[in-house]
Design a protein around this motif. Sequence first.
Motif, PDB file in Angstrom:
ATOM      1  N   LYS A 158       0.849  -1.188   0.000  1.00 35.02           N
ATOM      2  CA  LYS A 158       0.000   0.000   0.000  1.00 35.02           C
ATOM      3  C   LYS A 158       0.887   1.241   0.000  1.00 35.02           C
ATOM      4  N   GLY A 159       0.782   2.051  -1.046  1.00 34.23           N
ATOM      5  CA  GLY A 159       1.497   3.307  -1.103  1.00 34.23           C
ATOM      6  C   GLY A 159       2.896   3.258  -1.679  1.00 34.23           C
ATOM      7  N   TYR A 160       3.336   2.123  -2.182  1.00 31.86           N
ATOM      8  CA  TYR A 160       4.652   2.022  -2.816  1.00 31.86           C
ATOM      9  C   TYR A 160       4.693   0.764  -3.665  1.00 31.86           C
ATOM     10  N   ALA A 161       5.726   0.615  -4.488  1.00 33.51           N
ATOM     11  CA  ALA A 161       5.937  -0.580  -5.301  1.00 33.51           C
ATOM     12  C   ALA A 161       7.136  -1.338  -4.746  1.00 33.51           C
ATOM     13  N   ASN A 162       7.107  -2.670  -4.866  1.00 32.13           N
ATOM     14  CA  ASN A 162       8.260  -3.471  -4.449  1.00 32.13           C
ATOM     15  C   ASN A 162       9.465  -3.236  -5.347  1.00 32.13           C
ATOM     16  N   GLY A 163       9.213  -2.999  -6.619  1.00 31.71           N
ATOM     17  CA  GLY A 163      10.292  -2.760  -7.565  1.00 31.71           C
ATOM     18  C   GLY A 163       9.747  -2.193  -8.856  1.00 31.71           C
ATOM     19  N   MET A 164      10.620  -1.571  -9.641  1.00 31.29           N
ATOM     20  CA  MET A 164      10.239  -1.003 -10.931  1.00 31.29           C
ATOM     21  C   MET A 164      11.382  -1.191 -11.906  1.00 31.29           C
ATOM     22  N   VAL A 165      11.039  -1.343 -13.180  1.00 28.69           N
ATOM     23  CA  VAL A 165      12.013  -1.375 -14.259  1.00 28.69           C
ATOM     24  C   VAL A 165      11.650  -0.229 -15.192  1.00 28.69           C
ATOM     25  N   ALA A 166      12.651   0.584 -15.571  1.00 32.01           N
ATOM     26  CA  ALA A 166      12.421   1.711 -16.467  1.00 32.01           C
ATOM     27  C   ALA A 166      13.658   1.937 -17.326  1.00 32.01           C
ATOM     28  N   GLU A 167      13.443   2.450 -18.528  1.00 32.95           N
ATOM     29  CA  GLU A 167      14.544   2.813 -19.412  1.00 32.95           C
ATOM     30  C   GLU A 167      14.410   4.279 -19.760  1.00 32.95           C
ATOM     31  N   GLY A 168      15.550   4.976 -19.876  1.00 30.94           N
ATOM     32  CA  GLY A 168      15.517   6.367 -20.289  1.00 30.94           C
ATOM     33  C   GLY A 168      16.580   7.201 -19.614  1.00 30.94           C
ATOM     34  N   ARG A 169      16.368   8.508 -19.654  1.00 33.18           N
ATOM     35  CA  ARG A 169      17.272   9.490 -19.050  1.00 33.18           C
ATOM     36  C   ARG A 169      17.033   9.519 -17.550  1.00 33.18           C
ATOM     37  N   GLN A 170      18.068   9.297 -16.778  1.00 36.37           N
ATOM     38  CA  GLN A 170      17.939   9.237 -15.321  1.00 36.37           C
ATOM     39  C   GLN A 170      18.119  10.611 -14.705  1.00 36.37           C
ATOM     40  N   VAL A 171      17.262  10.915 -13.728  1.00 36.62           N
ATOM     41  CA  VAL A 171      17.321  12.176 -13.000  1.00 36.62           C
ATOM     42  C   VAL A 171      17.483  11.838 -11.523  1.00 36.62           C
ATOM     43  N   PHE A 172      18.515  12.364 -10.900  1.00 31.77           N
ATOM     44  CA  PHE A 172      18.784  12.111  -9.488  1.00 31.77           C
ATOM     45  C   PHE A 172      18.584  13.411  -8.723  1.00 31.77           C
ATOM     46  N   VAL A 173      17.704  13.383  -7.736  1.00 32.82           N
ATOM     47  CA  VAL A 173      17.397  14.567  -6.945  1.00 32.82           C
ATOM     48  C   VAL A 173      17.998  14.396  -5.556  1.00 32.82           C
ATOM     49  N   ALA A 174      18.837  15.332  -5.165  1.00 32.09           N
ATOM     50  CA  ALA A 174      19.454  15.307  -3.834  1.00 32.09           C
ATOM     51  C   ALA A 174      18.372  15.368  -2.767  1.00 32.09           C
ATOM     52  N   GLY A 175      18.717  14.951  -1.572  1.00 36.23           N
ATOM     53  CA  GLY A 175      17.771  15.001  -0.472  1.00 36.23           C
ATOM     54  C   GLY A 175      17.190  16.396  -0.311  1.00 36.23           C
ATOM     55  N   GLN A 176      15.870  16.474  -0.342  1.00 38.78           N
ATOM     56  CA  GLN A 176      15.172  17.751  -0.201  1.00 38.78           C
ATOM     57  C   GLN A 176      14.522  17.803   1.170  1.00 38.78           C
ATOM     58  N   VAL A 177      14.832  18.840   1.920  1.00 38.47           N
ATOM     59  CA  VAL A 177      14.200  19.049   3.216  1.00 38.47           C
ATOM     60  C   VAL A 177      12.941  19.882   3.002  1.00 38.47           C
ATOM     61  N   GLY A 178      12.176  20.055   4.068  1.00 36.06           N
ATOM     62  CA  GLY A 178      10.897  20.726   3.970  1.00 36.06           C
ATOM     63  C   GLY A 178      10.932  22.219   4.145  1.00 36.06           C
ATOM     64  N   TRP A 179      11.946  22.882   3.615  1.00 37.98           N
ATOM     65  CA  TRP A 179      11.967  24.339   3.701  1.00 37.98           C
ATOM     66  C   TRP A 179      11.571  24.940   2.369  1.00 37.98           C
ATOM     67  N   ASN A 180      11.144  26.213   2.426  1.00 36.77           N
ATOM     68  CA  ASN A 180      10.762  26.911   1.210  1.00 36.77           C
ATOM     69  C   ASN A 180      11.990  27.604   0.612  1.00 36.77           C
ATOM     70  N   GLU A 181      11.762  28.408  -0.429  1.00 32.83           N
ATOM     71  CA  GLU A 181      12.886  29.061  -1.122  1.00 32.83           C
ATOM     72  C   GLU A 181      13.623  30.075  -0.245  1.00 32.83           C
ATOM     73  N   ARG A 182      13.036  30.475   0.879  1.00 34.48           N
ATOM     74  CA  ARG A 182      13.711  31.366   1.832  1.00 34.48           C
ATOM     75  C   ARG A 182      14.343  30.573   2.982  1.00 34.48           C
ATOM     76  N   GLN A 183      14.359  29.252   2.839  1.00 26.62           N
ATOM     77  CA  GLN A 183      14.911  28.336   3.841  1.00 26.62           C
ATOM     78  C   GLN A 183      14.184  28.445   5.172  1.00 26.62           C
ATOM     79  N   GLU A 184      12.850  28.595   5.107  1.00 27.85           N
ATOM     80  CA  GLU A 184      11.992  28.634   6.286  1.00 27.85           C
ATOM     81  C   GLU A 184      11.262  27.296   6.395  1.00 27.85           C
TER      82      GLU A 184
END
Length: 131
Positions: free
Chosen positions: A15-41
Amino acid sequence: MTVEVLQPAGWPRPKGYANGMVAEGRQVFVAGQVGWNERQEFPATLAEQVHQALKNIVAVLNEAGARPEHLVRLTWFITSRDEYYAELPQIGAAYREILGRHFPTMSVVQVVALMEPKAKVEIEATAVIAL
């Protein structure tokens, strides 16, 4: 993009996630994002920080021409398992508002602390865009 969800025979569907996925294409890696806004609040609650962290992920994805449905993996780092479960309905609502009903592979890990002192959550993301 073609994505194949991996669901071993006989396993209950998660529930709410997949056990695994297979995909082909251009990979995008997003660094860890914290819950602050653009003013770092930071907002006060975990659910509000999740909402903002997911918005931050989508903003980075947009820079690569990707959308939430291109996500294949999310790794969540939270500072309180108890707070996570207490706010799960609000966290789920925030997730659906920002990412819709796309549920990639996910892990949630409780950590002692995050590098930003006010952060309650940090989320890493991986997406794949069809070539």
